[in-house]
Motif scaffolding. Sequence first.
Motif, PDB file in Angstrom:
ATOM      1  N   ARG A 149      59.544 -20.788 105.321  1.00 40.40           N
ATOM      2  CA  ARG A 149      60.609 -19.834 105.569  1.00 40.40           C
ATOM      3  C   ARG A 149      61.567 -19.807 104.396  1.00 40.40           C
ATOM      4  O   ARG A 149      61.761 -20.803 103.726  1.00 40.40           O
ATOM      5  CB  ARG A 149      61.393 -20.251 106.820  1.00 40.40           C
ATOM      6  N   ASN A 150      62.167 -18.665 104.206  1.00 37.39           N
ATOM      7  CA  ASN A 150      63.149 -18.563 103.121  1.00 37.39           C
ATOM      8  C   ASN A 150      64.475 -18.108 103.702  1.00 37.39           C
ATOM      9  O   ASN A 150      65.117 -17.211 103.211  1.00 37.39           O
ATOM     10  CB  ASN A 150      62.641 -17.561 102.080  1.00 37.39           C
ATOM     11  N   ASP A 163      59.981 -14.845 103.020  1.00 32.95           N
ATOM     12  CA  ASP A 163      59.145 -15.916 103.570  1.00 32.95           C
ATOM     13  C   ASP A 163      57.771 -15.904 102.903  1.00 32.95           C
ATOM     14  O   ASP A 163      57.277 -14.836 102.522  1.00 32.95           O
ATOM     15  CB  ASP A 163      58.933 -15.717 105.069  1.00 32.95           C
ATOM     16  N   ILE A 199      53.071 -18.392 108.980  1.00 26.63           N
ATOM     17  CA  ILE A 199      54.110 -18.505 107.965  1.00 26.63           C
ATOM     18  C   ILE A 199      54.018 -19.874 107.327  1.00 26.63           C
ATOM     19  O   ILE A 199      53.982 -20.889 108.020  1.00 26.63           O
ATOM     20  CB  ILE A 199      55.487 -18.246 108.594  1.00 26.63           C
ATOM     21  N   ALA A 224      58.341 -12.404 110.527  1.00 31.88           N
ATOM     22  CA  ALA A 224      58.602 -12.872 109.166  1.00 31.88           C
ATOM     23  C   ALA A 224      59.837 -12.160 108.637  1.00 31.88           C
ATOM     24  O   ALA A 224      60.104 -11.022 109.003  1.00 31.88           O
ATOM     25  CB  ALA A 224      57.406 -12.566 108.279  1.00 31.88           C
TER      26      ALA A 224
END
Lengths: 1145, 244
Positions: free
Chosen positions: A354-355, A297, A351, A293
């Motif tokens: 996602r960022n 996220d 997850i 990660a």
Amino acid sequence: MLRKENVHFRKTNKNTVVKRVREVYLRNDIPCLSTQCPKEPPCHEAVKVESSLLSAEQNDYLIPDYSVALRYVELLEQEELTNIIFTETILQRLQSEDKSRTYKSLRQVAKDPRRRSVVFSNEHCKETNVLREPEESIEHRDWRALVQTAAWYRRHLHGSANIILLSEEFKQEDVLRIDDTTGITVMSLKEYLTKFWPKTAVLHELLASLKEAILEEDLENQTQSSTTSKKTSGGTGYQEYKPLSELEAGVKSERFFQGVMRVRANHRDQAFIRGDANIGEIVIVGSEHRNRAVHGDVVVVELLSKSSWVAPSTHISYNPEEVHAAAEDEEESSSRVRTREVKPTGRVVGIMSRNWQPYVATLQEGSEQEAGSFHLVLPLNPIIPKIRIRHHDAKVLANQRIVVRIDSWPVNSQYPNGHYVRSIGPAHDLDTEISAILIEHGISVSQTTQGFSEGSLKEMPVNTPERPWIADPAELSRRRDLRNHTIFSIDPPNCQDIDDAISIKEIGNGQIEFGVHIADVSYFVRENSLTDLEARARGTTVYLSDRRFDMLPKVLSEQLCSLRHHVDRYAMSVMWTLDSEANVLTTWYGRSVIRSACEMEYEQAQGLLNGKDVVPGLDAKTCKQLKPSVVLLAKTMRKVRARRMAKGGLELESSEVKFKFKEEDGGISDILPKQPLEVHQIIEEAMVMANGYVAQRIYQGFRESAMLRHHPPPIESHFKMLLRAAESKGFSIDTTSNLALANSLRECAAKSENDIEFIKLLKTMATMAMSEASYISSGSFEVSKYAHYGLALDFYTHFTSPIRRYADLVVHRQLMSCLLGSTPQTTDNSSDFLKNGLKMEQVAGHLNYKNRESKLAQKDSTELFQTLYVLQKTRNPAAIENGGDDPEAEDLPFMETGIVSEIRENGFFVFVPRFGIRGPVYLKEKSGEISIPLSALKQSGAAAAAAGGNDHLVTISGCEMDTDLMTQISVKVPPQALGSHAASLPNISTLVQFRLFDKVKVALRLKKSLAHRHTIYMTLIGLDHQSTATASSGTGKAGSGRGATPIKGHSGRLFKKAGEQLKQDEVKRIAQQDPSLAPLQQRDLIQGIQEGQQQQKKGGKNSRKQQQAADPEEVYYQSRPESSLYNLIESFDRFRIVESNESPS
Amino acid sequence: MSRAELLSPEGLRIDGRRPAELRKITSTTCVLSQADGSAYLEHGNTKVLAAVYGPREARHRALVLHDRAILNVELNVAPFSTGERRRRSKNDKRLLEMASFVKQTFEPVVIATLYPRSQIDIYLQVIQHDGGTLQACINATTMALIDAGIAMTDYVCACTAGWVEREAAIDLNYMEESSDTSEVTIAMLPKSSKITLTQMESRLHVDKLEEVFRLAGEGCKQMYEVMDKTIRDRAEDLARKMAV
């Protein structure tokens, strides 16, 4: 309308095949969304649509196919490409194949009015719907659908537009087979770019790097399929994510926890998410548990068993690269750590989203020499992991700051895979670093280049020397004429964008007429005009330390809207009639025309207020005219302020600094802390008053959608730090309400009047505990939530700076709409927007985001310039003579007095109020060595440092340390460690304590790094305190359970710290420079250095073992400066913006 | 799998309709010769058959009312009506509930006092299901009752409306219904705009209720046009035949 049925078969969960029948209606009214539409009226007007329109100026419309849309999104996102038609075919396919990130980016492009791009629902259009033929592949059917769409556009627009189909898979021949296709061209992206953008290198580079990323991905897929899914391999320790259904079920049943993962800026090994109310914060330690990660996220976390819970570390981290090495440290100190309060600890099992953003990064040093096209890059922000990219020519990228995107993070890869997007410039170049700041904070290119589209510039009124702008007589007649009032503005020197002006006069009966006049931007910027859309996207003007990126075009921000003196300007005014006690009797809001008498500076106004008759920069006549007003203003505002303070308004502090630049070379000549003058408070109070009244007024008019600014009360636990700090000084602070807090702070201030720094720090701590103020749409919150905690107002908004904040512009429009009441002619589509609570909420969210990012960018730039200043100050002139960066030249010492602001386990943070710099002082080094400079041991440290000169170069190592977290840290020096010094310095104490708020003398140093920004750290020189705690060696309570570290000679700590390889003759040279040091200690110094080197080698080996590629230059101390002041353990996501900087900067 | 967008930013619903558009409606009456009145109605892919028997002698003496007729509604959903075959028991609570909705809807509209001591049986068969069963049942019943020549004060037209993502939309199909959309069904007497039934599934914010109601009302009026046309066509057809 034509009705049709789509039939398809689908497998269910029970493995049965089910026939699904879906109805589809094919329409004739799908608009082409082109401004060239030959129909009368144009077909997009026949149906209600909210979309940007394809422009008429450019005749080439692009239709990307699925292969392009899927893999070259970033290219399509580039602002150069306009007039793109996204077909429903590709959008639907992206959705069905679960590429929601790509889908969202395309939607974003279509939504941006500047891009002139549209979505065409071709699957629902009667003329473009295509049936899949028997035996036909999906790709081919979709391709036919696109060609059909292209042909339809061609026909519909009567051939006035050229349609370019972008495809990487299909060629021109493929079109001919399907349709009559004159004017339809098929191009690959490369062909297209070469033909239309031959000179735009950025696009070509991006295309090349994307191509490589794709190649790599394909290769990987092949290898993966050939080795048939080896699940976990490569010893990365990562695990496959659990399936989504399991995650969702887990979160619902509270077996798992979901939240945004944030990585601690001061301790990169640790990340955390905020769980629900019961469990609080969940810590994630180590990269294995973090399981791929990345900061930001949305992750799902499973709790570990209670026995493996840990307490968050309170060390100051040494090195941004220690992420992997740190796991060991954790073990070593865990016995100690466990005794403290442990927190729930978990690991990432999945997850949700996602960022991943574009990251600024630098090629790992030495990597360009290596063969092969894979390279690791180090993101500028150390909380982001290294990224593996593919680039054919790494030499070009060496020492450059580049923009990188993450594409994927397979389970068997230590680092995420990404690709190179573009290069910004050489590392540590000022402009590069500033661009990097802007990119990291998502400030758009159009804003950073100060550009506005031609269309929006056309909307601007003309104001040139030949044709100066003059007020329209008709408009004048509609406005209240206040030109005969004495109106003035008070701003910082050289202010170009003057938002606000003030008028005040006595009108008899002891009554006062008081007016706040704000630039009438809403008159010039019509709602939904191009300028308006651009301003909305930008959200705010971004102020960096040395430059500014405007929200509005210059002609408005610096000329027509800016309330300059001696010219007629339109304004929005709020006028109050006050009685002699400054109670409001009547309030008037409205548009006006004003003529400012004077653009005053703060210092000038303060001068007048202090009773001077003439102040520099103003002529006597103006002074005489303005002085009574300024005095009356101050008198009135003091009363208003006192009343607000009595209600619980807080006086908070932030350590803002200003930079003074040298004119000749742009270097920084000085850093000045912001000088608080009474006039600042007075102007601030006037603005707060105007904002508060406007907030009430617009709330009356727009119950559901008023743009307000609220400041929620702080969370009690955030005060922990403040309470402990105050306790250590013997004060108690009541945090139950804002009034109680304000009172206790005031009490502290009264009791320790002579200690300004302490009060300042205490107030800053209070500031840091605050929640973040934010814009809200009134409909989305309860009335009780509107209140502003810091200002102690029930209603508050931003009204006074429309030139630099978009929120104010919205508030102006809402206010105008309230004032005009229900006049029907104004209710076009625009007022619809103001009334729409949902949309207002979206805008508020967007503005909050922009505001935060702009503040963060501002903070980063301040830090950048602070490090530059330290660099300038510490740069050895000798080094410059030798031609630039001579690595062997020792930095000059740069000493300052600071104040201990936070105690950690291995050192403490020192705040230097003179420059607003905060940096770590390490007492315990990474190797575990605890040492302290000799100078700190002397009874009166300050005197010793001054007289002894170089005592601070000599350190006593082998000390023992004991910390009482948050309040004090003490170092005990065992007598044997003193060695030879014991004899020479009989009058020495062996226990040194550092308490919170102690004054210390430190040397500011710079840890240079290629991959990251330079960081400031400090080394201790001595205590600058009258009553330093001293104790005899026997009574010290120091001494932890750990075995004493081996006794070692004095080492040249300073040199070692910089990690530089000093040669013997270099030592001699220094010794010669400092004769006092030479005779006795030369041998020791050399010995120390040698030991230092050995140790360094050892350390180097170790770290290399743990982590394949440790940067040689980063073996020793390195730390990103903790964000400007107190990076409390809890305080990640809340960069607090305090209302006390309300006055225009 | 990402959830499909029910309403695209272009304002098109999943099947290409705009929010205020009904599905294609097909209706015929007099489809069964055995029954006294019958009707067949399609709302897009929702297909319902209604048969009316009566007024006739009540089967159970105990239930007989001296001053008016009693209504008896039975609703049945065919096992093949959805993609997956599923047999429903006759005592399925949902079905019983829906049948009682239909009954309650018509009780005030049918002028039952004209037929004392008798019973009117309404049999409803859902042949294909694609959302909006209740509205289809009510509309089919209206037409079957008219076909049977039973006196009513007005047509009863039903229509569903719901809040789809960010807008009110009418005549929800199965996809829209099944993703937890709040849905309101109303049955209306179009001439007087009186409402004889409202029924709501899931929760709806009170601010949105007005908009949803307005749209559902408009839907009912549109339904009336369609149904009235079918009835009139049928009547004209009959009249022509009689004239010959």
